[in-house]
Design a protein around this motif. Structure first.
Motif, mmCIF file in Angstrom:
data_model
loop_
_atom_site.group_PDB
_atom_site.id
_atom_site.type_symbol
_atom_site.label_atom_id
_atom_site.label_comp_id
_atom_site.label_asym_id
_atom_site.label_seq_id
_atom_site.Cartn_x
_atom_site.Cartn_y
_atom_site.Cartn_z
ATOM 1 N N VAL A 192 47.252 -9.656 -2.941
ATOM 2 C CA VAL A 192 47.108 -8.203 -3.011
ATOM 3 C C VAL A 192 45.996 -7.803 -2.052
ATOM 4 C CG1 VAL A 192 46.470 -6.252 -4.490
ATOM 5 C CG2 VAL A 192 47.958 -8.064 -5.375
ATOM 6 N N MET A 214 41.680 -5.126 -2.769
ATOM 7 C CA MET A 214 40.820 -5.267 -3.948
ATOM 8 C C MET A 214 39.426 -5.686 -3.508
ATOM 9 S SD MET A 214 43.204 -7.105 -6.837
ATOM 10 C CE MET A 214 43.396 -8.619 -5.900
ATOM 11 N N CYS A 222 38.952 -3.010 -9.416
ATOM 12 C CA CYS A 222 40.227 -3.191 -8.710
ATOM 13 C C CYS A 222 41.084 -4.215 -9.440
ATOM 14 C CB CYS A 222 39.989 -3.673 -7.281
ATOM 15 S SG CYS A 222 38.999 -2.581 -6.243
ATOM 16 N N VAL A 263 44.884 -3.555 -11.172
ATOM 17 C CA VAL A 263 46.061 -4.354 -10.819
ATOM 18 C C VAL A 263 46.560 -5.113 -12.047
ATOM 19 C CG1 VAL A 263 46.861 -6.307 -9.433
ATOM 20 C CG2 VAL A 263 45.487 -4.520 -8.372
ATOM 21 N N GLU A 268 48.407 -2.814 -14.569
ATOM 22 C CA GLU A 268 49.763 -2.434 -14.138
ATOM 23 C C GLU A 268 50.733 -3.602 -14.260
ATOM 24 O OE1 GLU A 268 51.181 0.448 -13.403
ATOM 25 O OE2 GLU A 268 49.312 1.532 -13.695
ATOM 26 N N VAL A 281 51.955 -3.006 -8.362
ATOM 27 C CA VAL A 281 50.714 -3.117 -7.558
ATOM 28 C C VAL A 281 50.449 -1.806 -6.828
ATOM 29 C CG1 VAL A 281 49.643 -4.284 -5.594
ATOM 30 C CG2 VAL A 281 50.833 -5.630 -7.352
ATOM 31 N N ALA A 286 48.938 0.828 -8.917
ATOM 32 C CA ALA A 286 47.500 0.633 -9.125
ATOM 33 C C ALA A 286 46.697 1.063 -7.904
ATOM 34 C CB ALA A 286 47.219 -0.845 -9.439
ATOM 35 N N TYR A 304 47.202 -0.361 -4.630
ATOM 36 C CA TYR A 304 46.992 -1.476 -3.713
ATOM 37 C C TYR A 304 48.305 -1.895 -3.088
ATOM 38 C CZ TYR A 304 42.635 -1.224 -6.139
ATOM 39 O OH TYR A 304 41.473 -0.744 -6.657
#
Length: 66
Positions: A6, A9, A14, A18, A21, A57, A60, A62
């Motif tokens: 990802v 972050m 962060c 993630v 979610e 993701v 969230a 990201y």
């Protein structure tokens, strides 16, 4: 287990966004995030569509590395 990176972050908040979610996806048993590398490991009890992971993701805030 499914692993992916990802992007974006930078802190424990962060990671929390993630993780929260991803935990909403059906079949997710646990989420492990390594902040320094951005790697996420999902332990699941079934196959999860990669598009669903990407959507979670992105929800969230990201991005999943392509």
């Amino acid at each position: 287990m499914t692993t992916f990176r990802v992007l974006g972050m930078t802190c424990s908040h962060c990671v929390g966004f993630v993780t929260e979610e991803l935990e909403t996806l059906p079949g997710v048993e646990s989420v492990r995030v390594d902040l320094p590398t951005g790697m996420v490991a999902l332990v699941t009890d079934r196959w999860i569509d990669p598009a669903a992971i990407r959507t979670a993701v992105e929800a969230a805030g990201y991005e999943v590395e392509a």
